[in-house]
Enzyme design. Structure first.
Site, PDB file in Angstrom:
ATOM      1  N   THR A  30       0.845  -1.190   0.000  1.00  0.00           N
ATOM      2  CA  THR A  30       0.000   0.000   0.000  1.00  0.00           C
ATOM      3  C   THR A  30       0.879   1.238   0.000  1.00  0.00           C
ATOM      4  OG1 THR A  30      -1.803  -1.120   1.165  1.00  0.00           O
ATOM      5  CG2 THR A  30      -1.795   1.288   1.225  1.00  0.00           C
ATOM      6  N   PHE A  76       1.198   5.160   0.746  1.00  0.00           N
ATOM      7  CA  PHE A  76       0.623   6.225   1.568  1.00  0.00           C
ATOM      8  C   PHE A  76       1.241   7.556   1.170  1.00  0.00           C
ATOM      9  CE2 PHE A  76       0.116   2.353   3.915  1.00  0.00           C
ATOM     10  CZ  PHE A  76      -1.044   2.482   4.668  1.00  0.00           C
TER      11      PHE A  76
END
Length: 451
Positions: free
Chosen positions: A313, A315
């Site tokens: 992921t 960010f």
């Protein structure tokens, strides 16, 4: 030299109390002096001759003369230490008459301490690359907002981006944006895309709605675990709770485990683990991190249940002010733009502006134009056609300190109706391999790719 400047050089300025009558002439200049211990109130006004018309050049020359006189007065009294009590010296100990009976003491005699003009280093400055360090300028721990509860992957991302930070949990993405805007937090670390689940559209929309700037990025490998109350076996489970993207990322593995369970969406992964623990649900499991199991007293029924081992992921780190772009390390720049009535030809022109300058694009995302979602095209022969209108988000590998990036945006601005720079920030170059079984919380030992 103007008459005003000559008059100021020939004689010291006259001090007029701030309690001057209401009819006093306007156009006065304030001399604000800072005490060594505290900011003293303004006690006098230096006023030029009100009969002469205002001239900006004369005013600038007068300010320079007054500043030099104040510095000279401070220097002449530097060998006379102030009273330990901070009170003004007794009368007659430091006379400074101008021949007209006026007693003008240097600022140190007025305020009881030596003073000096504020150095330039004390003035506010834009954020730089050094402001991404974990230790804030005010000496306290950096406050970083994230969405979720303790044990969430966003908390681990905040700890990787800003080691030893004070992580502030927020129940919604928009609350994290508002926490930074209202100075409750110094930064926000929020997910923007996942290698398996794709873009987090909500945060793309919030980037446009709010005025925060992207100042960095961090990539976090995601390692999912199947968590349940102690003593619960997989055969007893009838339901699995987690964030929708976590459920999608583990769909195949859950089927391979032979679990005949219903999937129930929750706000975040760690929140699902907390819910199972607090409610004592013995027929329900949660998909979350191993740290969430430690925090909420759950056991790990299955480790590493994500369908793809390379589950990462990305960010983004948000701040109230942008950082100064540089060219001594890889940078990434994010923009958003819209167009009026030219269809896909504008997108082709935008891509050409980057391709012509050999700028690599790493992300293209389209979102509906909220204020004008549909465009009508009238044709007398065919009729009325309806087209959807979109905002386009683009990430490209270049710093805004580079001339090629500046020229590309200058060209794009010519044929777009809206163009906004979301941020130019360092690229996360941290190497990552297969995900590990733990996600560390913010701690001094955490490593940041942006140091």
């Amino acid at each position: 030299m103007s008459p005003m400047a000559a008059a100021l050089l020939s004689s010291p300025p006259k001090v007029i109390p701030t309690t001057a009558p209401p009819g006093a002439a306007a156009g006065s200049a304030l001399l604000l002096l800072r005490s060594r211990h505290a900011l003293a109130p303004v006690r006098s006004i230096l006023r030029p001759d009100s009969s002469a018309p205002f001239n900006r050049a004369d005013w600038q020359a007068s300010c320079a003369i007054l500043s030099s006189k104040a510095a000279a007065a401070t220097g002449s009294s530097s060998d006379k230490p102030p009273s330990p009590s901070g009170d003004p010296p007794a009368a007659g100990t430091e006379p400074d008459n101008d021949g007209g009976g006026n007693n003008h003491r240097p600022p140190s005699a007025i305020y009881g301490a030596r003073t000096s003009l504020d150095p330039v280093s004390n003035l506010p400055r834009p954020l730089t690359i050094s402001d991404l360090s974990p230790t804030p300028m005010h000496g306290s721990r950096l406050r970083v907002a994230y969405q979720g509860v303790p044990g969430a992957y966003s908390e681990a991302a905040a700890g990787k981006a800003y080691p030893n930070c004070e992580a502030i949990p927020c129940d919604q993405f928009e609350v994290a944006f508002q926490a930074v805007e209202l100075w409750i937090a110094d930064r926000a670390v929020l997910p923007i895309e996942n290698s398996l689940g794709g873009s987090i559209h909500r945060n793309y929309d919030l980037l446009l709605r709010h005025r925060l700037h992207i100042v960095g990025e961090v990539q976090l490998p995601v390692h999912h675990c199947l968590l349940a109350l102690p003593g619960v076996r997989k055969e007893y489970l009838t339901r699995v709770m987690s964030h929708p993207q976590a459920l999608a990322q583990c769909e195949l593995t859950l089927s391979r485990l032979g679990l005949n369970v219903t999937r129930e969406a929750f706000d975040d992964t760690a929140g699902a683990a907390e819910h199972v623990a607090s409610k004592g649900l013995r027929d329900t499991a949660a998909i979350a991190s191993a740290r969430a199991a430690e925090l909420y007293g759950l056991q790990v029924l299955a480790d590493g249940i994500q369908d793809d081992g390379c589950n990462v992921t990305r960010f983004v780190m948000l701040a109230r002010e942008p950082i100064i772009p540089r060219t001594d390390r890889p940078f990434k720049t994010s923009i958003v733009f819209a167009h009026d009535g030219e269809g896909t030809s504008v997108l082709f022109k935008v891509l050409s502006a980057f391709a012509f300058r050999n700028i690599c694009l790493t992300k293209i995302e389209s979102r509906p134009h909220r204020h004008r979602p549909i465009r009508l095209v009238d044709d007398a022969n065919v009729g009325t056609a309806k087209h959807f209108e979109y905002m386009f988000y683009i990430d490209f590998q270049a710093s805004m300190a580079e001339t090629r990036a500046q020229n590309a945006l200058a060209e794009i601005q010519e044929f777009t109706s809206f163009l906004r720079l979301l941020g130019s920030y360092p690229t996360d170059m941290t190497p990552w391999g297969p995900t590990s079984s733990s996600n560390s919380p913010p701690s001094p030992s955490s490593s940041s790719s942006l140091d």
